[in-house]
Structure formats: C-alpha cells, structure tokens
Design an enzyme around this catalytic site. Structure first.
Site, PDB file in Angstrom:
ATOM      1  N   ASP A  13       0.860  -1.200   0.000  1.00 45.61           N
ATOM      2  CA  ASP A  13       0.000   0.000   0.000  1.00 45.61           C
ATOM      3  C   ASP A  13       0.889   1.240   0.000  1.00 45.61           C
ATOM      4  O   ASP A  13       1.762   1.393   0.860  1.00 45.61           O
ATOM      5  CB  ASP A  13      -0.894  -0.025   1.246  1.00 45.61           C
ATOM      6  CG  ASP A  13      -1.978   1.037   1.195  1.00 45.61           C
ATOM      7  OD1 ASP A  13      -3.160   0.670   1.243  1.00 45.61           O
ATOM      8  OD2 ASP A  13      -1.633   2.235   1.106  1.00 45.61           O
ATOM      9  N   ASP A 111      -3.967   2.438  -5.125  1.00 42.13           N
ATOM     10  CA  ASP A 111      -2.626   2.409  -4.522  1.00 42.13           C
ATOM     11  C   ASP A 111      -2.333   1.136  -3.733  1.00 42.13           C
ATOM     12  O   ASP A 111      -1.466   1.139  -2.874  1.00 42.13           O
ATOM     13  CB  ASP A 111      -2.412   3.658  -3.653  1.00 42.13           C
ATOM     14  CG  ASP A 111      -2.948   3.502  -2.249  1.00 42.13           C
ATOM     15  OD1 ASP A 111      -3.954   2.791  -2.072  1.00 42.13           O
ATOM     16  OD2 ASP A 111      -2.341   4.079  -1.327  1.00 42.13           O
ATOM     17  N   GLU A 112      -3.058   0.055  -4.001  1.00 36.54           N
ATOM     18  CA  GLU A 112      -2.751  -1.157  -3.237  1.00 36.54           C
ATOM     19  C   GLU A 112      -2.902  -2.421  -4.072  1.00 36.54           C
ATOM     20  O   GLU A 112      -3.686  -2.462  -5.025  1.00 36.54           O
ATOM     21  CB  GLU A 112      -3.610  -1.241  -1.971  1.00 36.54           C
ATOM     22  CG  GLU A 112      -5.076  -1.194  -2.239  1.00 36.54           C
ATOM     23  CD  GLU A 112      -5.894  -1.353  -0.973  1.00 36.54           C
ATOM     24  OE1 GLU A 112      -5.667  -2.307  -0.215  1.00 36.54           O
ATOM     25  OE2 GLU A 112      -6.791  -0.524  -0.757  1.00 36.54           O
TER      26      GLU A 112
HETATM   27  P1  TTP Z   1      -5.315   5.249   1.094  1.00 34.74           P
HETATM   28  O1  TTP Z   1      -4.345   4.154   0.784  1.00 34.74           O
HETATM   29  O2  TTP Z   1      -6.478   4.933   1.958  1.00 34.74           O
HETATM   30  O3  TTP Z   1      -4.569   6.463   1.781  1.00 34.74           O
HETATM   31  P2  TTP Z   1      -3.129   7.053   1.519  1.00 34.74           P
HETATM   32  O4  TTP Z   1      -2.338   6.265   0.547  1.00 34.74           O
HETATM   33  O5  TTP Z   1      -3.287   8.505   1.152  1.00 34.74           O
HETATM   34  O6  TTP Z   1      -2.492   7.018   2.951  1.00 34.74           O
HETATM   35  P3  TTP Z   1      -1.869   5.753   3.718  1.00 34.74           P
HETATM   36  O7  TTP Z   1      -0.410   6.066   3.835  1.00 34.74           O
HETATM   37  O8  TTP Z   1      -2.567   5.736   5.027  1.00 34.74           O
HETATM   38  O9  TTP Z   1      -2.123   4.537   2.880  1.00 34.74           O
HETATM   39  O10 TTP Z   1      -5.879   5.861  -0.255  1.00 34.74           O
HETATM   40  C1  TTP Z   1      -5.111   5.982  -1.433  1.00 34.74           C
HETATM   41  C2  TTP Z   1      -5.442   7.266  -2.173  1.00 34.74           C
HETATM   42  O11 TTP Z   1      -6.845   7.302  -2.457  1.00 34.74           O
HETATM   43  C3  TTP Z   1      -5.158   8.524  -1.374  1.00 34.74           C
HETATM   44  O12 TTP Z   1      -3.830   8.989  -1.529  1.00 34.74           O
HETATM   45  C4  TTP Z   1      -6.178   9.492  -1.868  1.00 34.74           C
HETATM   46  C5  TTP Z   1      -7.349   8.639  -2.321  1.00 34.74           C
HETATM   47  N1  TTP Z   1      -8.445   8.728  -1.318  1.00 34.74           N
HETATM   48  C6  TTP Z   1      -9.432   9.668  -1.505  1.00 34.74           C
HETATM   49  O13 TTP Z   1      -9.429  10.402  -2.501  1.00 34.74           O
HETATM   50  N2  TTP Z   1     -10.433   9.765  -0.562  1.00 34.74           N
HETATM   51  C7  TTP Z   1     -10.472   8.972   0.563  1.00 34.74           C
HETATM   52  O14 TTP Z   1     -11.390   9.103   1.403  1.00 34.74           O
HETATM   53  C8  TTP Z   1      -9.432   8.004   0.749  1.00 34.74           C
HETATM   54  C9  TTP Z   1      -9.421   7.108   1.966  1.00 34.74           C
HETATM   55  C10 TTP Z   1      -8.443   7.922  -0.215  1.00 34.74           C
HETATM   56 MG    MG Z   2      -2.176   4.170   0.731  1.00 32.06          MG
END
Ligand code: TTP
Ligand code: MG
Length: 366
Positions: A13, A111-112
């Site tokens: 992720d 992103d995962e």
């Molecule tokens: P996530 O993997 O949930 O968050 P992240 O990568 O920003 O942070 P983390 O380090 O905790 O993994 O989500 C991936 C992308 O999806 C994030 O960069 C932006 C988008 N996103 C939104 O647009 N709205 C949301 O509510 C969430 C949770 C994510």
């Molecule tokens: Mg993320």
C-alpha cells in the site's frame, strides 16, 4: 503425515499516495504538511481532504475530513488540488513493478495490491529481503514509498501493511498472529467500518482480542454471517486467493439515432452529452476506467465514420471524454450532409476496485 505449507501473501500500500506524488514533483514540499483535496478558500471552502502527508496527520488531519476543518487545524498547510491523471499514471508504473514479482497479482484500489509470494519465498526468511527489494525498486523508479505487510492470508497481510507506515515492512508469522492482533481496535479489520464497529461495540466487542476469545458459534449467534467472516479473518482462516481481475468486456458504447437527420450543432452536442453521461453512470457503478475514446458518426445516406483517441493512462472523466469527442468532430464540420446517428465507445478497459468503498458483504464475496 500431511504437511500443509502456509501461503505467503504480500499486501502493498503506497504511503499517503496523492501527497507523495506531489512532494516527489515539488521537493520544497518535503517534510511539510501537504493536503490534497478541495480548495479551502481561507476556511470557507466546501469539500473534503482526499489525503494528506504524515506531517499534516500530526495536526489531526485525515482523508474525508471537511476541508474547512482541516484549514482550521492547519492553516499553514500547503493545499493542492488533485491531479488524477498524474496519480493514475504513477499508479500504473508502480503496479507494473509489483506485477513483475509474482504471476499471482491482484490490484485493489489505485494504490494497493496483493501478491502471492509463496512460490518465490519458500520460507519466511526470504520475505523481508524481497519486500525491501520491492520498496527500493518502486522508490528508485517512481520516487514514492510504500508499506508492505506479509502474512499467510490476505486480511492479515492488509492489517500488517497498515501497521508500520510509512515505508514499513511488517511480517506476521502464524505463531505471532494472536499477539499481533490482540490489542488492536476492531476497526483495523478490513471490512469493518464505522457503522459495524459501533454495532460490535454495543455487544461488548472492542478489541480484536475480544473476538479471539470467543468460539465461532457465539460470533455467529451475535453477528450472523458477518461475525463468522470476522472470526475467520482474525483466526487466520481467510483463504481467499490472490487473483487478478480481468475485464471480460472489451468496450462499452452507446449510440443514438436522431428522430430526424439534423445539422443543428447544439442538438448533436446535447445528444453526445446525454450518451456520455449514461455511459459514465455505468462505468462508475462498475468502477471501470478506459484509455481509448471513439466517436462514431453517421450521415444521411449511411456514410459512417469512427475516429479514436487514446490517452496515455487510464482515466474516468466525463468532461475529458466530451472534450475529446468534440475535437474528433471537428474533422466533419465542413460536411454538408445532415447527421443521422452519433455514438461514443470507450475501450481499453480496466477495472480498479476502490477498496476504501468496499463494503463488508462485497468483501466476503470477493
Ligand atoms: P489510502 O491508501 O487509503 O490512503 P493514503 O495512501 O493517502 O495514505 P496511507 O499512507 O494511510 O495509505 O488511499 C489511497 C489514495 O486514495 C489517497 O492517496 C487518496 C485517495 N483517497 C481519496 O481520494 N479519498 C479517501 O477518502 C481516501 C481514503 C483515499
Ligand atoms: Mg495508501
């Protein structure tokens, strides 16, 4: 004696993904609170935070928080509008690297992804080395960091990837699973959202340890199918395989014939807008992205033309499609015949499951 080899699953992720891409492209933002989302308009803005850097999280900011509240908590932050096309491109670059590590690869959100590394690792000794290699290759080629969780099931790997962010590697051996989970809030279980958390809390289940203590039949009695799923997850019995989604459908299209052939440009455009909106409603429901946009146009007398344009990365953007379609139409502006039919086709499809919106039932049936 039958020896059952446990699987080795990686959950990868990206760290504060959208923010990381912006920081990569503007190094002056490094180590600063960077917020991606709606325009805060000095605290009066509407809309929400998409994501923010870990420095911004220190101020209490997080995804989905109203941007006005974020601004109140962190007025000195760097607020940026999202550039989705750029993030999709970065995501594709990362996924290409991840995919090269195992034929069993499954992308989830933007992103995962999961990788089944059982055949590559043989034992847990190699796990850490390969996880580090993945992090280095992604950083050297795409310029952003990711966290990796490694365990014998998808759910535990996912919980593990979230445990030590950013740029972390967390390896959970089966014998350490219970200790690892024991004191965690149940919200950490993939598929338990705010609503189910409060439902579980009302019945006295707060920590994962509370579930580990219960026999399966009690969880079923209290929470039905959902309880059974959750019990299986925390007991390492999530046996879902890592499998890549293949979009069977090759394209999605729609066309409309005018009641009467027309040369009225605004009528033609409004028909195209209508078709475009319908297609996008479907694409959003099915979470499908595309790269190629095709215009179909038929004139009186049945002369039919198609013209296509391919984007460099996958998108799902209604306005962009209309812009491209209108550009493709320009070639026909001097055609003196009336228009009989117009259509839009989107192809080169890719499904991108957005895990943040995955509900528990979808999760169970995944
Ligand atoms: P996530 O993997 O949930 O968050 P992240 O990568 O920003 O942070 P983390 O380090 O905790 O993994 O989500 C991936 C992308 O999806 C994030 O960069 C932006 C988008 N996103 C939104 O647009 N709205 C949301 O509510 C969430 C949770 C994510
Ligand atoms: Mg993320």
């Amino acid at each position: 004696m039958i020896l059952i080899m446990s699987r080795i699953i990686f959950h990868c992720d990206l760290d504060c993904f959208f923010a990381s891409v912006e920081i990569r492209d503007n190094p002056v933002y490094k180590n600063k609170p960077v917020i991606i989302g709606a325009d805060p308009k000095g605290g009066q803005g509407r809309g929400v935070v998409a994501t923010c850097s870990y420095e911004a999280r220190d101020f209490g900011l997080h995804s989905a928080m109203p941007i006005s509240k974020a601004y109140r908590l962190c007025p000195q932050g760097i607020y940026l509008k999202p550039d989705h096309e750029k993030y999709h491109y970065a995501s594709q670059e990362v996924m290409k690297i991840l995919r090269s590590y195992s034929p069993k690869f499954q992308q989830m959100g933007i992103d995962e992804a999961y990788l089944d590394m059982t055949d590559m690792c043989k034992s847990f000794d190699k796990v850490e080395k390969i996880a580090q290699e993945i992090q280095e290759e992604v950083f050297n080629n795409v310029g952003i960091t990711l966290s990796i969780g490694c365990a014998s099931s998808k759910s535990i790997a996912k919980i593990a990837s979230d445990f030590n962010k950013p740029n972390g590697i967390t390896l959970i051996r089966d014998q350490d699973r219970e200790d690892f989970l024991q004191n965690m809030d149940i919200i950490r279980i993939p598929g338990i959202g705010k609503k189910s958390k409060s439902y579980y809390n009302k019945k006295g289940i707060n920590k994962i340890g509370d579930i580990l203590q219960k026999p399966l039949y009690q969880m079923i009695a209290l929470f039905g199918k959902n309880g059974e799923w959750v019990w299986n997850v925390v007991n390492g019995l999530d046996e879902r395989a890592v499998k890549e989604f293949h979009e069977k459908r090759k394209s999605i299209s729609k066309e409309r014939t005018f009641y009467e052939d027309t040369d009225n440009l605004s009528e033609i455009i409004s028909k195209l807008e209508e078709i475009n909106t319908k297609i996008h409603q479907k694409l959003e429901k099915k979470n499908i992205y595309y790269r190629t946009i095709t215009l179909k146009i038929r004139f009186e007398g049945f002369q039919t033309y198609t013209r296509s344009y391919s984007m460099k990365s996958y998108i799902r953007n209604r306005k962009k499609v209309l812009k491209v379609i209108l550009q493709l139409m320009r070639e026909f502006r001097n055609n003196e015949k009336k228009v009989r039919l117009v259509g839009i086709k989107l192809s080169n499809l890719k499904r991108n499951l957005d895990n943040t919106q995955t509900k528990i039932l979808q999760f169970i049936h995944a």
